[in-house]
Design a protein around this motif. Structure first.
Motif, PDB file in Angstrom:
ATOM      1  N   ALA A  91       0.838  -1.205   0.000  1.00 15.43           N
ATOM      2  CA  ALA A  91       0.000   0.000   0.000  1.00 15.43           C
ATOM      3  C   ALA A  91       0.872   1.254   0.000  1.00 15.43           C
ATOM      4  O   ALA A  91       0.623   2.193  -0.749  1.00 15.43           O
ATOM      5  N   ASP A  92       1.921   1.256   0.828  1.00 12.63           N
ATOM      6  CA  ASP A  92       2.843   2.388   0.885  1.00 12.63           C
ATOM      7  C   ASP A  92       4.261   1.839   0.909  1.00 12.63           C
ATOM      8  O   ASP A  92       4.804   1.522   1.969  1.00 12.63           O
TER       9      ASP A  92
ATOM     10  N   PRO B 160       6.322   1.646 -13.064  1.00  5.21           N
ATOM     11  CA  PRO B 160       5.804   1.458 -11.706  1.00  5.21           C
ATOM     12  C   PRO B 160       4.313   1.145 -11.786  1.00  5.21           C
ATOM     13  O   PRO B 160       3.471   2.021 -11.725  1.00  5.21           O
ATOM     14  N   GLU B 161       4.018  -0.126 -11.960  1.00  5.04           N
ATOM     15  CA  GLU B 161       2.632  -0.549 -12.196  1.00  5.04           C
ATOM     16  C   GLU B 161       1.921  -0.795 -10.872  1.00  5.04           C
ATOM     17  O   GLU B 161       2.187  -1.783 -10.181  1.00  5.04           O
ATOM     18  N   TYR B 162       1.037   0.090 -10.521  1.00  5.89           N
ATOM     19  CA  TYR B 162       0.207  -0.045  -9.319  1.00  5.89           C
ATOM     20  C   TYR B 162      -1.247   0.078  -9.738  1.00  5.89           C
ATOM     21  O   TYR B 162      -1.546   0.682 -10.770  1.00  5.89           O
TER      22      TYR B 162
ATOM     23  N   TYR C 177      -6.199  -4.279  -5.750  1.00  6.13           N
ATOM     24  CA  TYR C 177      -4.749  -4.293  -5.534  1.00  6.13           C
ATOM     25  C   TYR C 177      -4.369  -3.424  -4.344  1.00  6.13           C
ATOM     26  O   TYR C 177      -3.545  -3.801  -3.532  1.00  6.13           O
ATOM     27  N   LEU C 178      -4.939  -2.253  -4.268  1.00  9.82           N
ATOM     28  CA  LEU C 178      -4.695  -1.359  -3.140  1.00  9.82           C
ATOM     29  C   LEU C 178      -5.752  -1.649  -2.084  1.00  9.82           C
ATOM     30  O   LEU C 178      -6.962  -1.557  -2.363  1.00  9.82           O
ATOM     31  N   ALA C 179      -5.290  -2.026  -0.895  1.00 13.40           N
ATOM     32  CA  ALA C 179      -6.229  -2.359   0.190  1.00 13.40           C
ATOM     33  C   ALA C 179      -7.117  -1.160   0.511  1.00 13.40           C
ATOM     34  O   ALA C 179      -6.712  -0.004   0.370  1.00 13.40           O
ATOM     35  N   SER C 180      -8.339  -1.471   0.942  1.00 15.30           N
ATOM     36  CA  SER C 180      -9.279  -0.409   1.315  1.00 15.30           C
ATOM     37  C   SER C 180      -9.862  -0.703   2.689  1.00 15.30           C
ATOM     38  O   SER C 180      -9.861  -1.847   3.157  1.00 15.30           O
ATOM     39  N   LEU C 181     -10.344   0.348   3.312  1.00 16.04           N
ATOM     40  CA  LEU C 181     -10.920   0.220   4.648  1.00 16.04           C
ATOM     41  C   LEU C 181     -12.277  -0.487   4.578  1.00 16.04           C
ATOM     42  O   LEU C 181     -13.067  -0.218   3.669  1.00 16.04           O
TER      43      LEU C 181
ATOM     44  N   ASP D 222     -12.569   3.251   1.468  1.00 18.62           N
ATOM     45  CA  ASP D 222     -11.540   4.254   1.185  1.00 18.62           C
ATOM     46  C   ASP D 222     -10.177   3.557   1.132  1.00 18.62           C
ATOM     47  O   ASP D 222      -9.922   2.638   1.922  1.00 18.62           O
ATOM     48  N   PRO D 223      -9.298   3.980   0.226  1.00 12.93           N
ATOM     49  CA  PRO D 223      -7.975   3.354   0.158  1.00 12.93           C
ATOM     50  C   PRO D 223      -7.189   3.597   1.450  1.00 12.93           C
ATOM     51  O   PRO D 223      -7.312   4.657   2.068  1.00 12.93           O
ATOM     52  N   VAL D 224      -6.361   2.611   1.828  1.00 13.41           N
ATOM     53  CA  VAL D 224      -5.572   2.751   3.054  1.00 13.41           C
ATOM     54  C   VAL D 224      -4.349   3.637   2.843  1.00 13.41           C
ATOM     55  O   VAL D 224      -3.714   4.054   3.801  1.00 13.41           O
ATOM     56  N   ALA D 225      -4.000   3.907   1.605  1.00 14.29           N
ATOM     57  CA  ALA D 225      -2.842   4.746   1.288  1.00 14.29           C
ATOM     58  C   ALA D 225      -3.102   5.443  -0.044  1.00 14.29           C
ATOM     59  O   ALA D 225      -4.060   5.122  -0.754  1.00 14.29           O
ATOM     60  N   SER D 226      -2.223   6.346  -0.374  1.00 18.49           N
ATOM     61  CA  SER D 226      -2.354   7.106  -1.617  1.00 18.49           C
ATOM     62  C   SER D 226      -1.736   6.345  -2.783  1.00 18.49           C
ATOM     63  O   SER D 226      -0.515   6.097  -2.786  1.00 18.49           O
ATOM     64  N   LEU D 227      -2.552   6.011  -3.763  1.00 20.84           N
ATOM     65  CA  LEU D 227      -2.060   5.331  -4.961  1.00 20.84           C
ATOM     66  C   LEU D 227      -1.056   6.209  -5.715  1.00 20.84           C
ATOM     67  O   LEU D 227       0.036   5.735  -6.071  1.00 20.84           O
TER      68      LEU D 227
END
Length: 185
Positions: free
Chosen positions: A98-99, A141-143, A148-152, A157-162
């Protein structure tokens, strides 16, 4: 067919979970079978190794057991066929941190940077033997967003900034390439 009709088109096969090259052990077997059949030379890979870390529940370390027994050789085999790198920091429980700048990610991040160096080095060696022509090195940098990005839970809401994860990884890639220009890694 495509290779014949579009000679300037690069076709790679991605190392991705639940696909043909979905884990390192399956890939190792495929590479061995292709080599036995005399068809290995045509294979080109897109190394998205973050999927392998997730599938095997660890980031591989060439200097520690049990990885020291198999990872260095397989990494070399993959590097020889790597024409594209999906540079995404993965971890044991998922293909995407995530980060990746987080302090707790440092050990796995360093291991992956070393792996990317190996992939880049092999591409630089290939560059010097293919007609002496400068070849492009493709690395991104493939994100991705959720899942893929964990969410609450509940609010998603995403747990971090994509964008921050992408920017951080891009910065790490740029550092790698500046080392290449200074030291040829």
């Amino acid at each position: 067919e495509i290779e014949k009709s579009a000679k300037d088109t690069l076709i790679t096969f991605e190392t991705h979970r639940q696909r043909l090259f979905g884990n390192p052990f399956q890939t190792r077997e495929i590479l061995s079978n292709l080599e036995t059949a005399g068809k290995l030379d045509r294979l080109k890979l897109n190394a998205d190794l973050s999927h392998w870390y997730c599938a095997c529940e660890r980031v591989f370390d060439s200097n520690k057991q049990p990885d020291v027994k198999w990872w260095p050789k397989l990494l070399e085999q993959v590097a020889e066929r790597c024409y594209y790198i999906h540079a995404r920091f993965g971890w044991a429980q998922g293909p995407q941190m995530a980060d990746p700048s987080a302090k707790e990610c440092e050990v796995e991040r360093i291991l992956q940077l070393e792996t990317w160096k190996s992939l880049i080095n092999q591409q630089l060696q290939r560059e010097s033997v293919e007609d002496g022509q400068l070849l492009d090195i493709y690395m991104s940098p493939e994100y991705g967003p959720s899942p893929y990005l964990a969410s609450l839970p509940h609010i998603q809401d995403p747990v971090a900034s994509l964008p921050s994860a992408v920017a951080y990884t891009k910065s790490e890639i740029e550092k790698l390439f500046s080392q290449v220009s200074i030291n040829k890694i």
